[in-house]
Design a protein around this motif. Sequence first.
Motif, PDB file in Angstrom:
ATOM      1  N   GLN A   1       0.818  -1.211   0.000  1.00 21.55           N
ATOM      2  CA  GLN A   1       0.000   0.000   0.000  1.00 21.55           C
ATOM      3  C   GLN A   1       0.858   1.270   0.000  1.00 21.55           C
ATOM      4  N   LYS A   2       2.155   1.064  -0.174  1.00 18.03           N
ATOM      5  CA  LYS A   2       3.140   2.152  -0.235  1.00 18.03           C
ATOM      6  C   LYS A   2       3.233   2.944   1.068  1.00 18.03           C
ATOM      7  N   LEU A   3       2.895   2.280   2.165  1.00 18.18           N
ATOM      8  CA  LEU A   3       3.100   2.873   3.488  1.00 18.18           C
ATOM      9  C   LEU A   3       4.479   2.426   3.973  1.00 18.18           C
ATOM     10  N   TYR A   4       5.501   3.000   3.336  1.00 21.11           N
ATOM     11  CA  TYR A   4       6.854   2.476   3.514  1.00 21.11           C
ATOM     12  C   TYR A   4       7.420   2.704   4.916  1.00 21.11           C
ATOM     13  N   LYS A   5       7.209   3.886   5.478  1.00 26.40           N
ATOM     14  CA  LYS A   5       7.721   4.141   6.833  1.00 26.40           C
ATOM     15  C   LYS A   5       7.049   3.218   7.842  1.00 26.40           C
ATOM     16  N   GLU A   6       5.750   3.048   7.690  1.00 24.35           N
ATOM     17  CA  GLU A   6       5.008   2.184   8.588  1.00 24.35           C
ATOM     18  C   GLU A   6       5.442   0.721   8.428  1.00 24.35           C
ATOM     19  N   ALA A   7       5.662   0.316   7.177  1.00 22.94           N
ATOM     20  CA  ALA A   7       6.137  -1.050   6.919  1.00 22.94           C
ATOM     21  C   ALA A   7       7.503  -1.275   7.556  1.00 22.94           C
ATOM     22  N   ALA A   8       8.374  -0.269   7.442  1.00 24.24           N
ATOM     23  CA  ALA A   8       9.711  -0.379   8.029  1.00 24.24           C
ATOM     24  C   ALA A   8       9.632  -0.602   9.535  1.00 24.24           C
TER      25      ALA A   8
ATOM     26  N   TYR B   1      12.706  -4.699   4.980  1.00 22.49           N
ATOM     27  CA  TYR B   1      13.101  -3.599   5.862  1.00 22.49           C
ATOM     28  C   TYR B   1      13.989  -2.633   5.097  1.00 22.49           C
ATOM     29  N   GLY B   2      14.945  -3.178   4.349  1.00 26.42           N
ATOM     30  CA  GLY B   2      15.810  -2.329   3.531  1.00 26.42           C
ATOM     31  C   GLY B   2      15.032  -1.587   2.459  1.00 26.42           C
ATOM     32  N   LEU B   3      14.149  -2.314   1.762  1.00 27.30           N
ATOM     33  CA  LEU B   3      13.367  -1.688   0.687  1.00 27.30           C
ATOM     34  C   LEU B   3      12.430  -0.610   1.234  1.00 27.30           C
ATOM     35  N   SER B   4      11.816  -0.884   2.378  1.00 25.62           N
ATOM     36  CA  SER B   4      10.876   0.083   2.966  1.00 25.62           C
ATOM     37  C   SER B   4      11.580   1.381   3.317  1.00 25.62           C
ATOM     38  N   ASN B   5      12.729   1.256   3.948  1.00 25.88           N
ATOM     39  CA  ASN B   5      13.491   2.463   4.302  1.00 25.88           C
ATOM     40  C   ASN B   5      14.010   3.192   3.067  1.00 25.88           C
TER      41      ASN B   5
ATOM     42  N   TYR C   1      12.603   3.149  -0.112  1.00 24.48           N
ATOM     43  CA  TYR C   1      11.518   3.800  -0.842  1.00 24.48           C
ATOM     44  C   TYR C   1      10.892   4.943  -0.052  1.00 24.48           C
ATOM     45  N   ALA C   2      10.937   4.871   1.267  1.00 21.68           N
ATOM     46  CA  ALA C   2      10.408   5.971   2.091  1.00 21.68           C
ATOM     47  C   ALA C   2      11.217   7.243   1.904  1.00 21.68           C
ATOM     48  N   ASN C   3      12.451   7.098   1.387  1.00 18.69           N
ATOM     49  CA  ASN C   3      13.354   8.249   1.241  1.00 18.69           C
ATOM     50  C   ASN C   3      13.740   8.516  -0.209  1.00 18.69           C
ATOM     51  N   ASN C   4      13.005   7.912  -1.141  1.00 20.22           N
ATOM     52  CA  ASN C   4      13.386   8.029  -2.549  1.00 20.22           C
ATOM     53  C   ASN C   4      12.409   8.846  -3.389  1.00 20.22           C
ATOM     54  N   SER C   5      11.417   9.445  -2.747  1.00 15.80           N
ATOM     55  CA  SER C   5      10.484  10.266  -3.523  1.00 15.80           C
ATOM     56  C   SER C   5      11.051  11.672  -3.713  1.00 15.80           C
ATOM     57  N   LYS C   6      10.502  12.378  -4.673  1.00 13.45           N
ATOM     58  CA  LYS C   6      11.012  13.726  -4.994  1.00 13.45           C
ATOM     59  C   LYS C   6      10.881  14.684  -3.815  1.00 13.45           C
ATOM     60  N   ASP C   7       9.796  14.534  -3.063  1.00 18.18           N
ATOM     61  CA  ASP C   7       9.522  15.479  -1.983  1.00 18.18           C
ATOM     62  C   ASP C   7      10.182  15.085  -0.658  1.00 18.18           C
ATOM     63  N   ALA C   8      10.740  13.865  -0.596  1.00 22.77           N
ATOM     64  CA  ALA C   8      11.273  13.374   0.673  1.00 22.77           C
ATOM     65  C   ALA C   8      12.643  13.967   0.964  1.00 22.77           C
ATOM     66  N   LYS C   9      12.790  14.427   2.198  1.00 21.34           N
ATOM     67  CA  LYS C   9      14.104  14.836   2.658  1.00 21.34           C
ATOM     68  C   LYS C   9      14.768  13.592   3.236  1.00 21.34           C
TER      69      LYS C   9
ATOM     70  N   ASP D   1      16.253  10.720   5.173  1.00 24.97           N
ATOM     71  CA  ASP D   1      16.499  10.443   6.582  1.00 24.97           C
ATOM     72  C   ASP D   1      17.758   9.588   6.652  1.00 24.97           C
ATOM     73  N   VAL D   2      18.837  10.203   7.079  1.00 25.21           N
ATOM     74  CA  VAL D   2      20.143   9.528   7.055  1.00 25.21           C
ATOM     75  C   VAL D   2      20.121   8.256   7.889  1.00 25.21           C
ATOM     76  N   ILE D   3      19.515   8.315   9.072  1.00 26.68           N
ATOM     77  CA  ILE D   3      19.480   7.143   9.952  1.00 26.68           C
ATOM     78  C   ILE D   3      18.722   5.994   9.286  1.00 26.68           C
ATOM     79  N   ALA D   4      17.573   6.315   8.703  1.00 26.48           N
ATOM     80  CA  ALA D   4      16.764   5.285   8.038  1.00 26.48           C
ATOM     81  C   ALA D   4      17.526   4.665   6.869  1.00 26.48           C
ATOM     82  N   LEU D   5      18.234   5.494   6.099  1.00 26.34           N
ATOM     83  CA  LEU D   5      19.000   4.973   4.963  1.00 26.34           C
ATOM     84  C   LEU D   5      20.172   4.121   5.431  1.00 26.34           C
ATOM     85  N   GLN D   6      20.786   4.485   6.521  1.00 30.03           N
ATOM     86  CA  GLN D   6      21.856   3.660   7.070  1.00 30.03           C
ATOM     87  C   GLN D   6      21.323   2.301   7.519  1.00 30.03           C
ATOM     88  N   LYS D   7      20.098   2.315   8.087  1.00 33.21           N
ATOM     89  CA  LYS D   7      19.464   1.057   8.477  1.00 33.21           C
ATOM     90  C   LYS D   7      19.157   0.199   7.248  1.00 33.21           C
TER      91      LYS D   7
END
Length: 555
Positions: free
Chosen positions: A397-404, A426-430, A432-440, A442-448
């Motif tokens: 459902q593209k609720l990536y942060k919630e899925a993570a 877990y890797g994919l969710s974090n 895709y949660a940070n790969n949209s045009k409007d997303a700033k 999240d360094v911690i999430a990407l490291q995870k």
Amino acid sequence: MNKLKIFSVALLASAFASQAQDINQAKKAIDAEQFESAKSILKSIIKAKPSNGAAFFTLGNVYLTQSVEDSAKIYFQNGLNTSEGAKLNYIGLGQIDLDKNDVTGAKAKFDLATKDIKKKDVQEYVYIARAYMNVAKPDYKSAIAILNQAAIKNSQDAQLQLALGDAYYGDGKQNEAYVAYRSAFQTDNTLLRAKMQLGVLLKGAKSYDEALKAYNEVIAINPNYGPVYRELAETYYKIARNKPSQAAANYKTAIGYYDKYMSLTDYSIHSRMRRADFLILVEDYAALEVEANKMIELDKVNPRIYRYLGYAAYKNGNVDVAIKSLESFINAPGNKAIALDYLYLGLTKIKKGTSADGLSIDPVALNAGLVDIKKAVEMEPLAVQDLSEVGKKLFSQKLYKEAASIFEFGSNVMDSKTYLDDNVYYGLSNYYANNSKDAKPDVIALQKADAAFEKVLVASPTYHEAYLYRARTNRLLEKDDVMTKNYEEYVAKVTALGAEEAAKPAVKAKIIESYNNIAASYANTDKAKAMEYFKKTLALDPANAYATESLKTLK
């Protein structure tokens, strides 16, 4: 071992001959798992002859079987004041001590029970061994030691051999258990439980067809022996789990046999709870909700019923009923909540906070649910296996942060059968949660995410997509050196599989992505290297606009 705690009631000493027939009736009812009938018989014996300590002990054991410790303790203590067989009640009180981890106190009581017994008597030792087996944390080795010592006195006692079979089975010694069960039945061919347990051994060894034959041999002797139908039900449940394509039919057969078992035992609140436990196993939550509501009509104050109602309501989508029921169960004084209670409560809270279209979740509800899920995983790490499908639905459902936030639990439990999947998602969710045009980002999430993909490669080195996603993640982290290394590893791995694999359109597109990103990372530091990789792209895709324009700029 059977989930129900079963104890065998041996023949009493000749001193109790006047009550033998009544005690034998109680014994038969207990063996048939007709516990309410057994309680009624034993209470009538006690009323007629209050001096019969064996009746107090037997009745206390029935209550222990039903997990009603307070009532059991009262009967054991009263039994100590009788004039006949009083010392048996020390064994019941000793079992209660064992359940509280008071081994010293239990042993002292067992010593009192066996003091001055006759040379050939073994029944006290059988009861003591079963006390070690019937507690929450069984000690099968101690039971085996006690029974083998007793066997020196009388190895031909059928009840001793039956108990020895149960002890060996609990300790994982199948061959020894088989010999003991066979010996018990050969010594007393009316002891159907011993013959039935031979089928249980086959079930445990996954020889399901042979187990069914063994049960049918018991039915041929006595078609009204209820426990064998429970074993049939549990065997068909196992068959269903091992043959997913035929699961529905086998679950239906299993429930049919369980209902047959119920018809031959009783329909008390305790037997209904046993059926409810089985309905959870076969995942028949519609029937479970009906059963739970019937149990509430019978007993409005028994808190365990709310567990069943909570589970069923969660599975059936009745979130308000589920939350209220599970909180009622967990918060009831004296209840021992298990991981599944908190897991379902947490998931229900998240479900309640999910919008009707499933595209958003209220953050407050999500966090409240995660708190309960965390408690569940702390109690039982393998509870994460029940979270994987929930996480995948959120991901779809593209609720990536919630899925993570769901997959994170399973990503750290290596023994879980979903460990690999959970880390991939877990890797994919974090990512895709940070790969949209409007997303700033999240360094911690990407490291995870990067760490999760690294775990994937350790667990499954041939999962080459993990190299690709590590590269993409490190591109978002602006770690060009790590990104380049990951892309190079991806290209090396897939090209090593041969030209046919590399020529597949999807793989080819990813190789081009790799070359273009490697080239871009070199553009400001090593133009020659950058041009080399752009040319590799054009060798695969001569019309690639990005590579073509970039080469013009570099020249």
